[in-house]
Enzyme design. Structure first.
Site, PDB file in Angstrom:
ATOM      1  N   GLU A  49     -28.234-101.308-124.289  1.00  0.00           N
ATOM      2  CA  GLU A  49     -28.879-101.822-123.299  1.00  0.00           C
ATOM      3  C   GLU A  49     -29.465-103.114-123.994  1.00  0.00           C
ATOM      4  OE1 GLU A  49     -27.956-101.216-120.136  1.00  0.00           O
ATOM      5  OE2 GLU A  49     -27.267 -99.249-120.507  1.00  0.00           O
ATOM      6  N   CYS A  70     -36.330-106.370-119.402  1.00  0.00           N
ATOM      7  CA  CYS A  70     -35.133-106.749-119.442  1.00  0.00           C
ATOM      8  C   CYS A  70     -34.395-107.224-118.450  1.00  0.00           C
ATOM      9  CB  CYS A  70     -34.277-105.799-120.156  1.00  0.00           C
ATOM     10  SG  CYS A  70     -34.572-104.188-119.364  1.00  0.00           S
TER      11      CYS A  70
HETATM   12  P1  NAP Z   1     -35.359-105.347-130.932  1.00  0.00           P
HETATM   13  O1  NAP Z   1     -36.091-105.942-132.281  1.00  0.00           O
HETATM   14  O2  NAP Z   1     -33.789-105.508-131.118  1.00  0.00           O
HETATM   15  O3  NAP Z   1     -35.938-103.685-131.492  1.00  0.00           O
HETATM   16  C1  NAP Z   1     -35.194-102.684-130.821  1.00  0.00           C
HETATM   17  C2  NAP Z   1     -35.208-101.334-131.479  1.00  0.00           C
HETATM   18  O4  NAP Z   1     -34.178-101.581-132.653  1.00  0.00           O
HETATM   19  C3  NAP Z   1     -36.623-100.889-132.095  1.00  0.00           C
HETATM   20  O5  NAP Z   1     -36.879 -99.514-132.128  1.00  0.00           O
HETATM   21  C4  NAP Z   1     -36.501-101.453-133.602  1.00  0.00           C
HETATM   22  O6  NAP Z   1     -37.228-100.589-134.476  1.00  0.00           O
HETATM   23  C5  NAP Z   1     -34.981-100.940-133.790  1.00  0.00           C
HETATM   24  N1  NAP Z   1     -34.368-101.503-134.756  1.00  0.00           N
HETATM   25  C6  NAP Z   1     -34.302-102.874-135.364  1.00  0.00           C
HETATM   26  N2  NAP Z   1     -33.595-102.928-136.402  1.00  0.00           N
HETATM   27  C7  NAP Z   1     -33.223-101.832-136.682  1.00  0.00           C
HETATM   28  C8  NAP Z   1     -32.231-101.149-137.659  1.00  0.00           C
HETATM   29  N3  NAP Z   1     -31.659-101.847-138.649  1.00  0.00           N
HETATM   30  N4  NAP Z   1     -31.994 -99.799-137.593  1.00  0.00           N
HETATM   31  C9  NAP Z   1     -32.597 -98.982-136.631  1.00  0.00           C
HETATM   32  N5  NAP Z   1     -33.357 -99.590-135.654  1.00  0.00           N
HETATM   33  C10 NAP Z   1     -33.501-100.790-135.795  1.00  0.00           C
HETATM   34  O7  NAP Z   1     -35.843-105.427-129.598  1.00  0.00           O
HETATM   35  P2  NAP Z   1     -37.313-105.303-129.125  1.00  0.00           P
HETATM   36  O8  NAP Z   1     -38.057-106.502-129.623  1.00  0.00           O
HETATM   37  O9  NAP Z   1     -38.171-103.936-129.261  1.00  0.00           O
HETATM   38  O10 NAP Z   1     -36.924-105.348-127.952  1.00  0.00           O
HETATM   39  C11 NAP Z   1     -37.066-106.709-126.795  1.00  0.00           C
HETATM   40  C12 NAP Z   1     -35.445-106.890-126.527  1.00  0.00           C
HETATM   41  O11 NAP Z   1     -35.119-105.780-125.759  1.00  0.00           O
HETATM   42  C13 NAP Z   1     -35.488-107.886-125.229  1.00  0.00           C
HETATM   43  O12 NAP Z   1     -34.336-108.797-125.968  1.00  0.00           O
HETATM   44  C14 NAP Z   1     -35.229-107.091-124.263  1.00  0.00           C
HETATM   45  O13 NAP Z   1     -34.303-107.896-123.352  1.00  0.00           O
HETATM   46  C15 NAP Z   1     -34.285-105.997-124.532  1.00  0.00           C
HETATM   47  N6  NAP Z   1     -34.502-105.106-123.670  1.00  0.00           N
HETATM   48  C16 NAP Z   1     -33.071-104.550-123.134  1.00  0.00           C
HETATM   49  C17 NAP Z   1     -33.418-103.462-122.257  1.00  0.00           C
HETATM   50  C18 NAP Z   1     -32.237-103.020-121.341  1.00  0.00           C
HETATM   51  O14 NAP Z   1     -32.287-102.162-120.764  1.00  0.00           O
HETATM   52  N7  NAP Z   1     -31.295-103.789-121.229  1.00  0.00           N
HETATM   53  C19 NAP Z   1     -34.563-102.702-121.792  1.00  0.00           C
HETATM   54  C20 NAP Z   1     -35.842-103.283-122.699  1.00  0.00           C
HETATM   55  C21 NAP Z   1     -35.658-104.326-123.526  1.00  0.00           C
HETATM   56  P3  NAP Z   1     -38.682-101.381-135.058  1.00  0.00           P
HETATM   57  O15 NAP Z   1     -39.404-101.753-133.740  1.00  0.00           O
HETATM   58  O16 NAP Z   1     -39.313-100.462-135.934  1.00  0.00           O
HETATM   59  O17 NAP Z   1     -38.271-102.691-135.728  1.00  0.00           O
END
Ligand code: NAP
Length: 508
Positions: free
Chosen positions: A262, A301
C-alpha cells in the site's frame, strides 16, 4: 514510555523483550515540542530468530485454535485495549496527533478488531480450513471429485508500516492474519514506533495472545527480507520508492516471498457540474477537502491531493476552502485547549513537505492559500506565537493554470497540502483523475445521476475505492479518507496494487 526521558524502544523477539544499546541510535523527538521521546536503536535485530519462532511456536499455538476461537480472541483483545485508550492518547500526542486524530488511529484500530471478530464468527466455519466454492465432479459416477480449500500459510506475515498510523496500520493487518492462523511480526516506522510498541506491549500483557502470534522489531531491520522465504509474506505500507526497492529483493523475485504493498497516492475529489456554490454538494465537497487537509495534518495516504472542479468554479472552491480553514483550524500542540491541528510527525517530514511544495511552485503551481513560513501556533487561551521547535506547517492550497502539469499528478506532498484544478468536460475530469496513475480513493461529488454514473465508471479502474458524495450520503458518510474494515483498502498502480481489509477477503 511514560516519562520524557529518551529510552530505547524495545523489540519483542522469541518470547522476550530486548532493549539494545542506545549508542549510535536515532533520537525521536516530540513532534510538537522537539523534546526527546525515545531512541531507535541502530543495532542489529535477530530477525532470523523472530522468523523461526513465528514459523514454529507461533504456527503451532495458533493452529490449536479454530477460526471462531481466534476471532473471539480479537473481541476480547479489543475490549482490553478499549479500557486503556487514554494511556495511548497521551503517548499519541507526542506524534503531533490531536485527540480526534488519535481516535482515528487508536479507536479505529480497535474497531477493526471488533469488526473482524464478528465477521469471522458470522461468516466463517468453526474449523481450521475454509471451503472455497462447491465440490467439482471429476468423474461420471462421482467417485472422484475435487474441491478448493484455504489452509493457513506455513510462515509468518511481516508488516512493514508507515509512520502515520502506528496503531490502525498495525491492527488492520494483524486482525485478518490472526484469524487466518498466521503469526505476525510488526516492523513499525521509526518516527512513531514508540506508540506501536506501547500497543504491542498491552496486547501481550493482556495474556490473550497465543505464544509466538505477535512479535515486534523496533529498529531499521534492513536485513528483514534476507531471512524470508516462500512460506512468508510481507505486507508493506509506505512510499512507492521503498516498496519498489523491497519488491526487487531476490527473495521476492526468485524466492517466492509474497509481497503486497500500500503506497502513496495522489487521490482526487471531483466536483460535478451541477454542484455550484450554494448547493449542498458544494458545501459537502469543501468540507471534505478541508477535513482531509487538516486531519492528521494531511499525513494520510488517502488525503485529497487534487480537487478537480468545473473550470468556472475554481475560484469559488479555493475561496471557500480558505475560509473554512480560517474559521476552523487552530494549529498548535494538541495538548493545548482548542487546537485542531498538530505538528507533522517530524522535522524531517516538515522539510520534505516544504520541499515538495516548493518543487511544485517552481514547476508552475501558484500559492492560492497559505504560506510555507512557520505558522502561528496557539500556546494558551487565545495567545499565539510563531512556531519555534515543533514540526508545524500551515495548510496550503495550490492553483494550476495547466491542469495537465505532470508534477501536480505525480508529486505527493505528505502534509496539509492540496491542489485545485479546473476541467471543461466530464471526459477531461476522468482523464485528470487517471493521471494519478492509480490511486487509493476518489470522491465523486454530484447530485446528478448521469454525471455520477459517467464519472464513477470513468475513474473506477484507476482507483481502489470510489466515494460517492451528495446531499444524501453526506449525512452519514464516514468520509473520503477513512478506509473501513468491511471494504477493500488499496489501489492499482502507484497506490501499490495491494488489497487490504474488505472483510473476509483479507483473511483469505
Ligand atoms: P517509507 O519511508 O517508505 O517507510 C515505510 C516503512 O518502510 C518504514 O517502516 C521504514 O522503516 C521501512 N523501510 C524503509 N526502507 C526499508 C528497507 N530497506 N527494509 C525494510 N524496511 C524499510 O514511508 P513513510 O515515510 O514511513 O510513510 C509515508 C508514505 O507512506 C507516504 O508516501 C504515504 O502515502 C504512504 N502511506 C501509504 C498508505 C497506504 O495504505 N497506501 C498508508 C500510509 C502511508 P524506518 O522508518 O525504520 O526507516
Amino acid at each position: 514510555m511514560s516519562t520524557a526521558q529518551a529510552t530505547v524502544v524495545p523489540s519483542f523477539i522469541a518470547g522476550e523483550w530486548i532493549s539494545p544499546q542506545a549508542e549510535g541510535g536515532t533520537q525521536v523527538l516530540d513532534a510538537n515540542t522537539g523534546q526527546p521521546v525515545a531512541t531507535v536503536s541502530a543495532g542489529a535485530l535477530d530477525v532470523a530468530a523472530a522468523l523461526d519462532y513465528g514459523r514454529t511456536v507461533g504456527q503451532r499455538e495458533l493452529s490449536g485454535l479454530s477460526l471462531h476461537q481466534r476471532a473471539l480472541k480479537l473481541k476480547e483483545l479489543a475490549l482490553y485495549l478499549n479500557e486503556r485508550r487514554e494511556e495511548l492518547y497521551e503517548i499519541s500526542y507526542r506524534t503531533g496527533a490531536t485527540k480526534i486524530d488519535s481516535m482515528v488511529d487508536i479507536d479505529g484500530g480497535i474497531g477493526v478488531l471488533f469488526t473482524f471478530s464478528s465477521k469471522g464468527r458470522r461468516e466463517l466455519p468453526n474449523s481450521n480450513v475454509i471451503l472455497d466454492g462447491p465440490t467439482e465432479p471429476l468423474s461420471k459416477d462421482g467417485s472422484f471429485i475435487g474441491t478448493h480449500i484455504f489452509t493457513p500459510m506455513a510462515g509468518v506475515t511481516v508488516q512493514i508500516n508507515a509512520f502515520n498510523f502506528p496503531v490502525w496500520g498495525m491492527l488492520e493487518k494483524f486482525a485478518p492474519a490472526f484469524i487466518a492462523g498466521v503469526p505476525t511480526i510488526v516492523k513499525p516506522a521509526s518516527p512513531t514506533g514508540y506508540l506501536s510498541e506501547a500497543v504491542v506491549r498491552m496486547m501481550l500483557d493482556s495474556g490473550l495472545l497465543p505464544d509466538g502470534s505477535l512479535q515486534l522489531l523496533s529498529g531499521s531491520a534492513r536485513d528483514l527480507l534476507d531471512h524470508m522465504d516462500y512460506r512468508d509474506m510481507v505486507a508493506f505500507t509506505g512510499s512507492a520508492a521503498t516498496a519498489n526497492k523491497l519488491k526487487a529483493h531476490r527473495n521476492v523475485v526468485d524466492g517466492g516471498v509474497k509481497f503486497t504493498s500500500e503506497t502513496d497516492s495522489l487521490n482526487a475529489a471531483i466536483l460535478g457540474p451541477d454542484a455550484v456554490e450554494g448547493t449542498e454538494e458544494f458545501n459537502a465537497f469543501v468540507k471534505a477537502v478541508v477535513s482531509e487537509m487538516t486531519s492528521k495534518a494531511g499525513q494520510k495516504c488517502t488525503a485529497i491531493r487534487r480537487s478537480i472542479v468545473p473550470e468556472q468554479l475554481v475560484d469559488a472552491v479555493i475561496k471557500a476552502v480558505g475560509e473554512r480553514i480560517e474559521a476552523r483550524t487552530v494549529i498548535g500542540d494538541p495538548r493545548v485547549e482548542g487546537v485542531t491541528m498538530g505538528a507533522l510527525a517530524s522535522l524531517d517530514q516538515l522539510r520534505d513537505v516544504r520541499q515538495a511544495v516548493q518543487d511544485m511552485l517552481d514547476a508552475g503551481g501558484e500559492l492560492a492559500y497559505g504560506s510555507l513560513d512557520a505558522p502561528r501556533v496557539r500556546t494558551s487561551g487565545e495567545r499565539t506565537e510563531i512556531a519555534q521547535d515543533g514540526a508545524f506547517m500551515a495548510p496550503v492550497v495550490l492553483r494550476w493554470s495547466d491542469p495537465a502539469n505532470p508534477i501536480l499528478h505525480s508529486r505527493e506532498a505528505f502534509g496539509p497540502v492540496s491542489s485545485v484544478v479546473g476541467y471543461r468536460s466530464l471526459d477531461e475530469a476522468v482523464e485528470l483523475a487517471a493521471q494519478g496513475a492509480g490511486s487509493l480513493v476518489a470522491t465523486v461529488c454530484t447530485n446528478d445521476p448521469e454525471a455520477m454514473r459517467a464519472l464513477t465508471l470513468g475513474i473506477a479502474a484507476h482507483h481502489g475505492r470510489v466515494h460517492i458524495l451528495n446531499r444524501e450520503t453526506a449525512r452519514t458518510s464516514t468520509g473520503h479518507g477513512s478506509p473501513v474494515p468491511h471494504l477493500v483498502h488499496g489501489g492499482p498502480g502507484r497506490a501499490g496494487g495491494g488489497e487490504e481489509l474488505g472483510g473476509i477477503r483479507s483473511v483469505m
